[in-house]
Design a protein around this motif. Structure first.
Motif, PDB file in Angstrom:
ATOM      1  N   VAL A  11       0.860  -1.183   0.000  1.00 27.36           N
ATOM      2  CA  VAL A  11       0.000   0.000   0.000  1.00 27.36           C
ATOM      3  C   VAL A  11       0.899   1.236   0.000  1.00 27.36           C
ATOM      4  O   VAL A  11       1.859   1.315   0.762  1.00 27.36           O
ATOM      5  CB  VAL A  11      -0.915   0.011   1.247  1.00 27.36           C
ATOM      6  N   VAL A  15      -1.019   6.539   1.789  1.00 27.27           N
ATOM      7  CA  VAL A  15      -2.406   6.139   2.013  1.00 27.27           C
ATOM      8  C   VAL A  15      -2.646   5.898   3.496  1.00 27.27           C
ATOM      9  O   VAL A  15      -1.873   5.228   4.162  1.00 27.27           O
ATOM     10  CB  VAL A  15      -2.733   4.843   1.217  1.00 27.27           C
ATOM     11  N   LYS A  16      -3.708   6.481   4.000  1.00 28.44           N
ATOM     12  CA  LYS A  16      -4.105   6.203   5.386  1.00 28.44           C
ATOM     13  C   LYS A  16      -4.942   4.929   5.337  1.00 28.44           C
ATOM     14  O   LYS A  16      -6.045   4.917   4.811  1.00 28.44           O
ATOM     15  CB  LYS A  16      -4.914   7.395   5.923  1.00 28.44           C
ATOM     16  N   ILE A  17      -4.392   3.837   5.864  1.00 28.95           N
ATOM     17  CA  ILE A  17      -5.072   2.551   5.713  1.00 28.95           C
ATOM     18  C   ILE A  17      -6.293   2.460   6.627  1.00 28.95           C
ATOM     19  O   ILE A  17      -6.384   3.154   7.640  1.00 28.95           O
ATOM     20  CB  ILE A  17      -4.119   1.365   5.985  1.00 28.95           C
ATOM     21  N   VAL A  19      -8.822  -0.351   8.680  1.00 33.55           N
ATOM     22  CA  VAL A  19      -8.985  -1.725   9.142  1.00 33.55           C
ATOM     23  C   VAL A  19     -10.408  -2.165   8.803  1.00 33.55           C
ATOM     24  O   VAL A  19     -11.358  -1.404   8.998  1.00 33.55           O
ATOM     25  CB  VAL A  19      -8.731  -1.804  10.670  1.00 33.55           C
ATOM     26  N   VAL A  26      -6.775  -5.544   6.628  1.00 35.06           N
ATOM     27  CA  VAL A  26      -6.755  -4.150   6.214  1.00 35.06           C
ATOM     28  C   VAL A  26      -7.373  -4.061   4.829  1.00 35.06           C
ATOM     29  O   VAL A  26      -7.174  -4.940   3.990  1.00 35.06           O
ATOM     30  CB  VAL A  26      -5.281  -3.663   6.224  1.00 35.06           C
ATOM     31  N   LEU A  28      -7.759  -3.516   1.222  1.00 30.57           N
ATOM     32  CA  LEU A  28      -6.795  -3.364   0.132  1.00 30.57           C
ATOM     33  C   LEU A  28      -7.468  -3.109  -1.219  1.00 30.57           C
ATOM     34  O   LEU A  28      -6.795  -2.804  -2.199  1.00 30.57           O
ATOM     35  CB  LEU A  28      -5.916  -4.617   0.021  1.00 30.57           C
ATOM     36  N   ILE A 120       6.711  -1.738   4.502  1.00 33.49           N
ATOM     37  CA  ILE A 120       5.893  -0.854   5.338  1.00 33.49           C
ATOM     38  C   ILE A 120       4.476  -1.379   5.531  1.00 33.49           C
ATOM     39  O   ILE A 120       3.638  -0.683   6.087  1.00 33.49           O
ATOM     40  CB  ILE A 120       5.868   0.588   4.790  1.00 33.49           C
ATOM     41  N   ASP A 121       4.198  -2.610   5.085  1.00 32.96           N
ATOM     42  CA  ASP A 121       2.879  -3.182   5.397  1.00 32.96           C
ATOM     43  C   ASP A 121       2.954  -4.036   6.668  1.00 32.96           C
ATOM     44  O   ASP A 121       2.353  -3.711   7.679  1.00 32.96           O
ATOM     45  CB  ASP A 121       2.282  -3.956   4.213  1.00 32.96           C
ATOM     46  N   GLU A 221      -7.096  -5.171  14.265  1.00 36.12           N
ATOM     47  CA  GLU A 221      -7.973  -4.133  14.831  1.00 36.12           C
ATOM     48  C   GLU A 221      -7.327  -2.755  14.769  1.00 36.12           C
ATOM     49  O   GLU A 221      -6.123  -2.629  14.529  1.00 36.12           O
ATOM     50  CB  GLU A 221      -8.331  -4.491  16.283  1.00 36.12           C
ATOM     51  N   GLU A 222      -8.145  -1.752  14.981  1.00 33.89           N
ATOM     52  CA  GLU A 222      -7.659  -0.376  15.061  1.00 33.89           C
ATOM     53  C   GLU A 222      -6.834  -0.224  16.328  1.00 33.89           C
ATOM     54  O   GLU A 222      -7.154  -0.828  17.343  1.00 33.89           O
ATOM     55  CB  GLU A 222      -8.852   0.599  15.177  1.00 33.89           C
ATOM     56  N   PRO A 223      -5.793   0.609  16.291  1.00 37.00           N
ATOM     57  CA  PRO A 223      -5.061   0.848  17.532  1.00 37.00           C
ATOM     58  C   PRO A 223      -5.916   1.654  18.499  1.00 37.00           C
ATOM     59  O   PRO A 223      -6.837   2.353  18.075  1.00 37.00           O
ATOM     60  CB  PRO A 223      -3.840   1.639  17.072  1.00 37.00           C
TER      61      PRO A 223
END
Lengths: 248, 309
Positions: A11, A15-17, A19, A26, A28, A120-121, A221-223
């Motif tokens: 990605v 890009v702000k990924i 979830v 994530v 895609l 970076i993924d 999950e989201e942090p």
């Protein structure tokens, strides 16, 4: 010398990924994909070594879906000579990637493999070190400077607290850190030329590698969020707030 | 279950990242043995023996380990690995270099930079620069793990473990140490500092970075950090970089000066207890995570803050 540069399609870093709501991963779909930034630095470094007369051929390889061909074409447009796509739609963990790359190295016999220090993924930071282990080669990770000599390379590495310089026997593995170089952009004529450069297709099975994952992903999950605090109007207010909160 | 913890140290003393990784190891559960590898490491070994929860300290004192070259150190760990179910280390530059090599030699898929121990084989780890958290179960019989130390408290002292020498596993000579260029400074180390003052691209030059950030850091007794943008622009050395591609920190107080708050920077500091942000752009994303935000010209506000302390 031949230099092998593995590249990964990830990605795009801008890009702000998101979830997925069901926790399976994530999102895609319809997301801009690019070459992993550390891999761009690896391609650039290989090109610079070639331009300096230290290497004759640069082969780029990617392990990933059919669309990873785009990533390889980008590397070819930057100046790499030919490409190998080891095609798989499965997500392949660093250990299996290293095993496939070992097969590619045995077929290609490069004098040097340059990889990005991490993708970076998944942020694993493993593949280069694992490949070095499997080949029983020396490794110089997190490189900020690379000088190729006869039979060895002098590499300056980014370590905690500063820099470490080591000399590693060739063939060797080098992984790149941010400050090694600034990658070039591919020019339009070179992008056109890259379309005609050779690209071989392979499969993980051609290298006898089982890509079944060893890590079972149970959930994504989201942090945990962090709430914005207050705006203070002046330095004096900041200092008194910090004192009240017991921080100063 | 037996766990081998690779210590981070400088010979004379033990990094507190070792004590933090020990907390993670203890949560997995089992006898924890600490491996102190290096040359002249008595001080670090003694310190490891005093940590609460350490059952034994293994010392590999040999010139081959003096500079933490990956190849001999990995061979040493592999030579000891038979007795252990888990091999774990703090995710320092040196452990990030050696642990994947160990994992591949053992045919194990490493679990990188865990932030939580869910159970003995299940861990949480950040992906995508901390924008998602993955829960993974390691199915290999042996586990190789690195620990993001900012997520764990340091294990206290209170132990008195036995110290045992282990023999060297030799050195195939694949690489050789040339030199270190470590920044010498009286300031605390970034990953263990209680207070960090960080500067961003808004500083505008290396000179201004030095002139504005360093005096404030010294007044606080703080370590100095920088955003990736400031490092890329050459205002600060790379080993000051805080963020996903630099260091991940969690001090008691983090002061972000002229840092906009790019995702990749936030990933490296958002676990700080208290965050102060000084930035002229009141819309800057850094204010969304800051406990105290001060909007204005940093060149005026920072010297003012320094005087007010």
């Amino acid at each position: 010398m031949k230099i092998l540069v593995p590249v990964k399609r990830v990605v795009d870093y801008n890009v702000k990924i998101r979830v997925k709501a069901d926790g399976t991963g994530v999102e895609l779909a319809n997301v801009k994909m690019s070459m992993n930034p550390f891999d761009e630095i690896s391609v650039e470094e290989a090109l610079r070594q070639k331009e300096a007369g230290k290497a004759e051929e640069i082969v780029v390889v990617s392990i990933g879906p059919a669309k990873a061909e785009e990533t390889l074409r980008t590397a070819l447009a930057m100046g790499a000579d030919r490409a190998i796509l080891v095609e798989t739609e499965d997500s392949v963990e660093p250990l299996a990637v290293a095993k496939i790359l070992k097969g590619v190295v045995e077929a290609e016999n490069p004098g040097l493999v340059i990889l990005g220090k991490q993708a970076i993924d998944d942020d694993s930071n493993q593949t280069g070190q694992m490949l070095a282990a499997l080949l029983k080669w020396g490794q110089a990770t997190f490189a900020s400077k690379l000088e190729l000599g006869e039979g060895s390379a002098k590499v300056t590495r980014e370590v905690d607290g500063g820099l470490q310089t080591i000399e590693v026997k060739l063939p060797a593995i080098v992984t790149t850190d941010l400050r090694l170089n600034e990658p070039r952009y591919a020019s339009l004529p070179n992008i056109m030329k890259a379309k005609k450069k050779p690209l071989d297709k392979k499969a993980p099975a051609d290298f006898g590698v089982d890509t079944a994952p060893r890590l079972k992903v149970l959930k994504t999950e989201e942090p945990g969020g962090r709430k914005a605090g207050i705006k203070v109007g002046s330095v004096a207010e900041l200092v008194s707030s910090l004192k009240t909160a017991g921080i100063l | 279950m037996a766990i081998l913890l690779l210590a981070e140290h400088d010979g004379a003393s033990l990094s507190d990242q070792t004590a933090k990784a020990l907390t993670a190891a203890s949560k997995i559960g089992g006898d924890v043995h600490v491996l102190v590898a290096g040359a002249s490491v008595q001080g670090a070994a003694d310190a490891a023996a005093k940590l609460s929860g350490v059952a034994k300290v293994l010392v590999a004192d040999a010139a081959d380990y003096a500079n933490r070259l990956a190849e001999p150190l990995a061979d040493l760990i592999v030579s000891l690995s038979g007795a252990y179910d888990v091999i774990i280390a703090p995710a320092t530059a040196s452990a990030k270099n050696v642990m994947p090599r160990v994992a591949a030699l053992l045919d194990v898929m490493q679990v990188s930079e865990i932030i939580e121990v869910v159970s003995a084989d299940t861990f949480k780890r950040p992906i995508y620069a901390g924008n998602a958290i993955q829960t993974v179960q390691a199915t290999d019989a042996k586990k190789v793990i690195t620990v993001r130390t900012a997520s764990f408290a340091a294990a206290p002292e209170g132990g008195s473990a036995a110290i045992e020498a282990v023999s060297s596993a030799g050195n195939a000579g694949l690489s050789a140490f040339v030199e270190d260029a470590l920044s010498s400074s009286d300031r605390p180390e970034l990953t263990s500092a209680k207070i960090i003052v960080s500067g961003g691209r808004a500083l505008g030059s290396s000179e201004k970075f030095q002139e504005v950030i360093l005096p404030l850091a010294d007044k606080f007794g703080a370590a100095v950090g920088a955003s990736r943008a400031a490092v890329d622009a050459g205002y600060a050395p790379n080993d000051w970089q805080v963020g996903q591609t630099g260091k991940v920190v969690a001090p008691d107080l983090y002061v972000a000066v002229g840092i906009s708050g790019a995702i990749q920077h936030l990933a490296g500091m958002k676990d700080s207890k208290v965050i102060v942000a000084i930035n002229k752009d009141e819309e800057a994303p850094i204010f969304q995570v800051a406990d105290y935000g001060l909007v204005g010209d940093l060149f005026q506000l920072v010297p003012e803050l320094e005087k007010a302390l």
